[in-house]
Design a protein around this motif. Structure first.
Motif, PDB file in Angstrom:
ATOM      1  N   LEU A 224      -1.103  -8.176   3.024  1.00  0.00           N
ATOM      2  CA  LEU A 224      -2.531  -7.800   3.108  1.00  0.00           C
ATOM      3  C   LEU A 224      -3.085  -8.761   4.135  1.00  0.00           C
ATOM      4  O   LEU A 224      -3.873  -8.173   5.163  1.00  0.00           O
ATOM      5  CB  LEU A 224      -3.133  -7.937   1.653  1.00  0.00           C
ATOM      6  CG  LEU A 224      -4.551  -7.571   1.836  1.00  0.00           C
ATOM      7  CD1 LEU A 224      -4.900  -6.001   1.987  1.00  0.00           C
ATOM      8  CD2 LEU A 224      -5.407  -7.755   0.571  1.00  0.00           C
TER       9      LEU A 224
ATOM     10  N   TYR B  39      -6.418   1.553  -1.133  1.00  0.00           N
ATOM     11  CA  TYR B  39      -6.740   0.838  -2.373  1.00  0.00           C
ATOM     12  C   TYR B  39      -8.140   1.189  -2.615  1.00  0.00           C
ATOM     13  O   TYR B  39      -8.616   1.003  -3.774  1.00  0.00           O
ATOM     14  CB  TYR B  39      -6.354  -0.653  -2.324  1.00  0.00           C
ATOM     15  CG  TYR B  39      -4.896  -1.027  -2.276  1.00  0.00           C
ATOM     16  CD1 TYR B  39      -3.938  -0.544  -3.273  1.00  0.00           C
ATOM     17  CD2 TYR B  39      -4.450  -1.911  -1.525  1.00  0.00           C
ATOM     18  CE1 TYR B  39      -2.598  -0.685  -3.116  1.00  0.00           C
ATOM     19  CE2 TYR B  39      -3.000  -2.139  -1.498  1.00  0.00           C
ATOM     20  CZ  TYR B  39      -2.344  -1.440  -2.392  1.00  0.00           C
ATOM     21  OH  TYR B  39      -0.917  -1.874  -2.281  1.00  0.00           O
TER      22      TYR B  39
ATOM     23  N   GLN C 183       2.716  -8.944  -1.579  1.00  0.00           N
ATOM     24  CA  GLN C 183       1.652  -8.144  -1.211  1.00  0.00           C
ATOM     25  C   GLN C 183       0.210  -8.924  -0.605  1.00  0.00           C
ATOM     26  O   GLN C 183      -0.467  -8.320   0.141  1.00  0.00           O
ATOM     27  CB  GLN C 183       0.930  -7.532  -2.619  1.00  0.00           C
ATOM     28  CG  GLN C 183       2.008  -6.336  -3.028  1.00  0.00           C
ATOM     29  CD  GLN C 183       1.608  -5.911  -4.378  1.00  0.00           C
ATOM     30  OE1 GLN C 183       0.854  -6.299  -5.174  1.00  0.00           O
ATOM     31  NE2 GLN C 183       1.866  -4.607  -4.784  1.00  0.00           N
TER      32      GLN C 183
ATOM     33  N   VAL D  77      -2.687  -6.307   7.306  1.00  0.00           N
ATOM     34  CA  VAL D  77      -4.006  -5.268   7.179  1.00  0.00           C
ATOM     35  C   VAL D  77      -5.008  -6.182   7.744  1.00  0.00           C
ATOM     36  O   VAL D  77      -5.815  -5.713   8.404  1.00  0.00           O
ATOM     37  CB  VAL D  77      -4.314  -4.923   5.836  1.00  0.00           C
ATOM     38  CG1 VAL D  77      -5.432  -4.082   5.763  1.00  0.00           C
ATOM     39  CG2 VAL D  77      -3.014  -4.460   5.397  1.00  0.00           C
TER      40      VAL D  77
END
Lengths: 346, 180, 184
Positions: free
Chosen positions: A321, C23, A317, A325
């Motif tokens: 990320l 999130y 993750q 992202v």
């Protein structure tokens, strides 16, 4: 070429260095106390309150404890590198403080003293360079421990810091496009006259904040020391003050990162809604330092607050990320900033 | 002797010493660490030549990123000091000849330079970021843009590779669907 | 199986929506929860400086009582030792000699009186059994120690301070139990 040396100038800078380094140390010490206090308050506890009033002497007690603990160097470790690791971590943590403008200036003994150790015209790049070196302390220490958990922690730290450095750098580039300077001092002066950079770069600030958390190895990105899978990560084999150096370097990193964030995006020593030029020089200088430290305190609180709220990422993750992202967002931010500058300047 | 010359000599001594140590170290991790020290001294040389941007970029890119990856790989391979793959004397001979001729060329090239000032503090501004940027964006704008596009495509390519679902992930998703 | 409560819920395995996947709402929600706790009143009290009030029926460490003139009440009858379910009490009786009237209230007294605090279950049956109001349970804890033998409390540890020589300590040791004994 002969280098003309102004002795008093050198003395002034040396004193400034000593003051800033010791202030960083003291702030880092008290951040450990703040961490424990805030953690306790968030968990409905009271926190350390035995050493001194409100536990104010607790950091000293902790330091003393670390000094007096037995020092263990593993037999099959690489002794020189084992000692070098914590020193490197500490060194790189403290080095960044050189380019941060801690205040405008003071007039003491008839001299005008700039409250910045070095106003180099590549200030941001210097910060960036030192941050990228920060990983060496961890890698060297973890490898020389000759311990698989340590090595895992070191590898995680290396890949994590390199991955997030990319997004960090690109989010900074967007900021540089807005300010047009690399000098931190000049950035503060610009923000004093106009608006704070957060107004122009909200997304950039957010990306910078997240990447800073990752660079400081703070939760939710504290995988290098993930204690429930890696025991202690890179500092598993460390004890006594060498462990203290590693733990301390983390807090100094937090302090310096907060200072960088406050300087880059929140006007540094600028006091909002107040024209500093109307005040006497010394008053403005002192007030500016106070303003900067208030901003830093806010960011330190944010660091601690997030640590005691958000659980750790899983490793895939974390990498997802960073690469899927944050990096695209940073590129997008850079693109949008460039387009906006092109549009509004014409 | 001037102060700057002394500084230059000390720096050169460290850089040559660390370069030699990098070659001589049996442990590859030590080699990498010596190389990092070498990069630092080279950055210091850049600083003395008033090329601040080059100095910092050298640290960020080489010492900060590439050497970390080097160290990473060397640590993972777990090379011991005892393993010495190069035992072929013929190859060593070839290496000596190649290295020697490279040295000859370098020495002859260095000899031809007229302005051989080792330290140029505060002189000239062609190392400063402003001048560098103007040169890059005016004189060399096409090669600069082409190389930046190359880098950008490398970054985006990395992201695309990372975003593509691997077969194992797809099957995992399907099993989850079935079980729910 | 029949669910025991009505709180059970099926696990939601639906893929996250876009809003959930960024999130941020969840992170901000979590941060606000922790911030709320930050300002909440803490239930902890600073123990040695402040203590919680004991219940009036709390049974703590034993105390051997004296009367107003400072004479020991205990006559070493042994009823407490008999009543004790944990067999924590040991005693040896002795006869009061002439000239010791100011020390002991009656002709017989306990020369040795020991309570093993590791065995004691603080049930208070000794207090109930005592006909002379000589033993009662106070409102203090048995303090911790490193050695087992320190937990065998002798008469010196158990006796209440002398009411005439140390009146303040006597009053403190007597605590809220003073009235309770008279009612009996």
């Amino acid at each position: 070429m002969f280098l003309s040396i102004d002795l008093i100038y050198i003395l002034e800078k040396l004193i400034l260095i000593v003051i800033i380094v010791s202030i960083s140390m003291v702030v880092a010490m008290y951040t450990t106390l703040a961490e424990r206090k805030v953690a306790a308050f968030i968990q409905d506890r009271r926190g350390p309150n035995r050493a001194g009033p409100f536990g104010l002497l607790q950091p000293l007690a902790d330091g003393l404890k670390l000094f007096f603990k037995e020092e263990i160097i593993p037999m099959f470790s690489n002794k020189f590198l084992f000692v070098l690791g914590p020193g490197l971590a500490m060194l790189t943590a403290l080095m960044t403080s050189a380019v941060i403008p801690w205040g405008s200036k003071l007039e003491l003994f008839g001299r005008e003293i700039s409250l910045q150790i070095a106003d180099i015209n590549i200030g941001i790049l210097y910060v960036f360079g030192v941050v990228s070196l920060g990983v060496y302390g961890i890698i060297v220490g973890s490898w020389s421990s000759n311990n698989k958990y340590s090595l895992m922690g070191g590898l995680r730290a290396a890949s994590q810091i390199i991955s997030y450095e990319l997004a960090l750098g690109i989010s900074l580039i967007a900021l540089l496009m807005v300010t047009g300077t690399l000098s931190l001092k000049e950035m503060v002066l610009q923000q004093q006259e106009g608006y704070w950079n957060i107004v122009y770069q909200p997304l950039g600030f957010f990306l910078f904040l997240v990447c800073t958390f990752a660079e400081c190895n703070r939760t939710p990105f504290d995988l290098p020391e993930a204690e429930n899978e890696l025991i202690g990560g890179y500092h598993t084999e460390y004890s006594s003050m060498k462990l203290g150096f590693y733990l301390f370097a983390e807090y100094i990193n937090m302090f310096i990162s907060s200072a960088v964030m406050a300087t880059l995006f929140f006007g540094g020593y600028d006091i909002p809604f107040l024209d500093e030029s109307t005040l006497p020089v010394n008053v403005a200088g002192v007030l500016g330092i106070v303003a900067l430290f208030l901003k830093i305190a806010f960011f330190l609180f944010l660091f601690i607050w997030v640590r005691w709220t958000i659980p750790r990422f899983r490793y895939d993750q974390l990498m997802g990320l960073g690469w899927k992202v944050l990096l695209p967002l940073a590129l997008l931010n850079m693109f949008l900033t460039g387009a906006a500058i092109l549009f509004f300047d014409k | 002797m001037e102060l700057t010359t002394i500084l230059f000599l000390i720096l050169s001594l460290i850089s040559i010493g660390s370069a030699v140590m990098m070659l001589m170290s049996r442990n590859p991790v030590y080699s990498v660490l010596w190389l990092i020290l070498l990069f630092f001294t080279i950055s210091a040389h850049y600083l003395m030549l008033n090329a601040q941007f080059l100095a910092v970029v050298n640290i960020i890119v080489y010492a900060g990123a590439i050497m970390v990856l080097f160290l990473f790989v060397v640590m993972l391979m777990n090379l011991n000091a005892d393993t010495e793959p190069m035992k072929n004397y013929r190859l060593q001979l070839v290496g000596v000849i190649a290295g020697g001729s490279l040295l000859l060329i370098l020495v002859s090239a260095v000899m031809k330079i007229e302005n051989n000032q080792p330290v140029m503090l505060m002189v000239g501004d062609y190392g400063l970021i402003k001048v560098l940027g103007k040169t890059l964006f005016q004189k060399f704008v096409l090669p600069f843009e082409i190389s930046s596009i190359l880098f950008l495509s490398a970054i985006i390519g990395a992201m695309v590779i990372a975003k593509r679902d691997t077969p194992s992930q797809i099957t995992k998703g399907e099993t989850e669907k079935r079980s729910s | 199986m029949q669910p025991l409560t009505n709180r059970s819920q099926a696990v939601n395995r639906a893929p996250l929506t876009w809003w959930e996947r960024i999130y941020l709402p969840a992170i901000i929600g979590g941060l606000s929860i922790t911030l709320k706790h930050f300002f909440r009143k803490k239930p902890t009290i600073n123990y040695p400086e402040k203590t919680r009030p004991f219940s009036p029926v709390f049974r703590g460490l034993h105390i051997l009582n004296r009367d107003e003139q400072g004479r020991e009440n205990c006559t070493a009858c042994g009823l407490c030792a008999v009543a004790c379910p944990a067999e924590a009490i040991t005693m040896e009786a002795a006869e009061r000699l002439p000239g010791e009237e100011h020390l002991y209230r009656e002709e017989k007294y306990a020369a040795r009186y020991e309570i093993n605090m590791l065995r004691c279950i603080f049930c208070g049956l000794c207090e109930e059994a005592c006909p002379k109001d000589a033993i009662y349970l106070s409102e203090t804890f048995a303090p911790s120690d490193y050695q087992r033998k320190q937990f065998i409390y002798s008469k010196n540890d158990l006796l209440i301070p002398h009411p005439e020589k140390e009146p303040e300590a006597y009053k403190k040791a007597l605590g809220n139990r003073a009235g309770k004994n008279e009612v009996k």
